[in-house]
Design an enzyme around this catalytic site. Structure first.
Site, PDB file in Angstrom:
ATOM      1  N   LYS A 184     -62.803  35.174-154.129  1.00  0.00           N
ATOM      2  CA  LYS A 184     -64.175  34.910-153.666  1.00  0.00           C
ATOM      3  C   LYS A 184     -65.187  35.771-154.438  1.00  0.00           C
ATOM      4  O   LYS A 184     -64.799  36.645-155.218  1.00  0.00           O
ATOM      5  CB  LYS A 184     -64.270  35.131-152.150  1.00  0.00           C
ATOM      6  CG  LYS A 184     -63.306  34.236-151.358  1.00  0.00           C
ATOM      7  CD  LYS A 184     -63.744  32.773-151.306  1.00  0.00           C
ATOM      8  CE  LYS A 184     -62.634  31.784-151.034  1.00  0.00           C
ATOM      9  NZ  LYS A 184     -62.132  31.711-149.681  1.00  0.00           N
TER      10      LYS A 184
HETATM   11  C1  LIG Z   1     -61.303  31.080-148.500  1.00  0.00           C
HETATM   12  C2  LIG Z   1     -61.802  30.119-147.496  1.00  0.00           C
HETATM   13  C3  LIG Z   1     -61.593  30.280-146.118  1.00  0.00           C
HETATM   14  C4  LIG Z   1     -60.663  31.304-145.553  1.00  0.00           C
HETATM   15  O1  LIG Z   1     -60.912  32.579-145.920  1.00  0.00           O
HETATM   16  P1  LIG Z   1     -59.728  33.666-145.860  1.00  0.00           P
HETATM   17  O2  LIG Z   1     -60.449  34.950-146.101  1.00  0.00           O
HETATM   18  O3  LIG Z   1     -58.756  33.315-146.942  1.00  0.00           O
HETATM   19  O4  LIG Z   1     -59.126  33.591-144.514  1.00  0.00           O
HETATM   20  C5  LIG Z   1     -62.186  29.393-145.246  1.00  0.00           C
HETATM   21  N1  LIG Z   1     -62.946  28.376-145.688  1.00  0.00           N
HETATM   22  C6  LIG Z   1     -63.153  28.166-146.994  1.00  0.00           C
HETATM   23  C7  LIG Z   1     -64.029  27.042-147.419  1.00  0.00           C
HETATM   24  C8  LIG Z   1     -62.574  29.022-147.936  1.00  0.00           C
HETATM   25  O5  LIG Z   1     -62.750  28.783-149.241  1.00  0.00           O
END
Ligand SMILES: *Cc1c(COP(=O)(O)O)cnc(C)c1O
Length: 381
Positions: A184
């Site tokens: 991210k």
């Molecule tokens: C990465 C992601 C999540 C979940 O996040 P985590 O930190 O991996 O639990 C939820 N929704 C979207 C759209 C994502 O890309």
């Protein structure tokens, strides 16, 4: 031949020394650094510090948002299918029903024109996913929520540093959920943040994040200690640790810089791939009132291209370029087939879409290698 990964986290020496400092501090679980991270997120985004809850994942942040609404089995939540499974999973976790709505093919976010036909007296919330760092139509969504007296939750896993109407995402809906997973825009390894605008919801979410206990561990263990606590609800162990927070604090200092790096690469892709518009469709950098965090660079392989999406991914892999697909629609996964959702746009887009390598540390020459490979596999000069 080069090997280009899809995305790698950007970790600097400063990041490493912040984490080491915490490792050596005598406190590595939830403690002062988590509080500091929450404060710094609040001041970065311009939101109330009391509304910010650091979690061990973006999924936990989404779950806490849905939990603090106190949903029950008869309740429904509107959600796109064009997302990661956790957006819908958290609705299942509280026993409520996800109601899938199709996307707008211009921004791959919820199609606001198709929402109201799915709203009834059971509908309690809408979860919008800001796909790729673009932002859904928040003004229209807020109007719909107000009209029907329902709550707006933003899955902003892709949208940390995105802006809407000149303000960072975090300032608009009732709940905003960020993820700091490794790929991210900023990372804590695993981690996330929930912003709950209503401070009663925030208080409830904070309690549920830590076993349902009415105070945090720091109060309990800091010298000279305080052993008392009360369990007010059957909560979860969803807290962030000081090790993660230390990395987050350091990453947050570079958040704008890393966003600019992504935006620069995004613009390079747009420029270099502009001549291939007969075969691929390109994403839009910024819509009117939106500034994109550029989490993803999604392209679609058009029907008149010499190869289809799956062949494109295979051919690129043979040239050393790793691609990804965001997303296999949730309603097409075995568990979710039970709802029999019919979402023509989502399925059409899914069959054509893929994401090119993009991260703040992607070298420009590597991006140019990706571009050359694309031209090669599409057999254009
Ligand atoms: C990465 C992601 C999540 C979940 O996040 P985590 O930190 O991996 O639990 C939820 N929704 C979207 C759209 C994502 O890309």
């Amino acid at each position: 031949m080069k090997k280009i990964p899809f995305a790698v986290p950007e970790i600097t020496d400063d990041d490493i020394s912040e984490v080491v400092k915490t490792l050596k501090s005598g406190w590595i679980s939830k403690g002062p650094r988590v509080l500091e991270f929450e404060e710094k997120i609040a001041s970065f985004l311009g939101v109330d510090e009391k509304s910010v809850i650091a979690c061990n994942s973006g999924t936990a942040a989404l779950h806490l948002a849905v939990l603090s609404l106190g949903l029950s089995e008869d309740d429904e939540v509107i959600v796109p299918s064009f997302t990661f499974c956790s957006t819908a999973n958290v609705i299942e976790h509280v026993g409520a029903k996800p109601v899938f709505v199709d996307i707008d093919e211009n921004d791959y976010c919820l199609d606001v024109k198709k929402i109201e036909e799915k709203i009834n007296e059971k509908t309690k919330a809408i979860i919008v996913v800001h796909f790729g760092g673009n932002v859904g139509n928040l003004n229209a969504l807020k109007d719909i929520c107000k009209k029907h007296n329902i709550v707006l939750i933003e899955d902003a896993a892709h949208a940390f540093t995105s802006k809407y109407d000149g303000k960072y995402i975090g300032n608009h809906g009732d709940f905003i959920c960020f993820s700091f997973y490794a790929t991210k825009n900023i990372t804590t390894g695993e981690g996330g943040v929930l912003i709950a605008k209503d401070l009663d919801h925030a208080k409830k979410a904070r309690e549920l994040c830590w076993h349902g206990i009415d105070k945090n561990s720091w109060d309990r263990y800091v010298y000279p200690g305080n052993w008392g606590y009360s369990v007010l609800d059957h909560g979860y162990k969803y807290n962030m640790t000081d090790i993660q927070a230390a990395l987050g604090i350091s990453q947050l200092k570079r958040a704008e810089k890393m966003k600019e790096a992504r935006r620069k690469l995004f613009k390079m892709y747009l420029k270099e791939l502009g001549s291939l518009k007969d075969y691929i469709s390109l994403p839009v950098l910024d819509h009117d009132n939106i500034e994109n965090s550029c989490h993803l660079f999604p392209i679609r392989i058009k029907k008149n291209a010499p190869i289809d999406r799956d062949e494109f991914i295979e051919d690129m892999k043979e040239l050393g370029v790793c691609l990804s697909v965001h997303y296999i629609p949730v309603h097409m996964h075995p568990y979710y087939k039970k709802y029999g959702a019919v979402l023509p746009k989502t399925e059409e887009v899914f069959n054509e879409i893929l994401s090119l390598p993009l991260c703040s540390s992607l070298a420009e020459e590597d991006l140019m290698y990706v571009v050359d490979c694309i031209k090669k596999v599409l057999k254009v000069k």
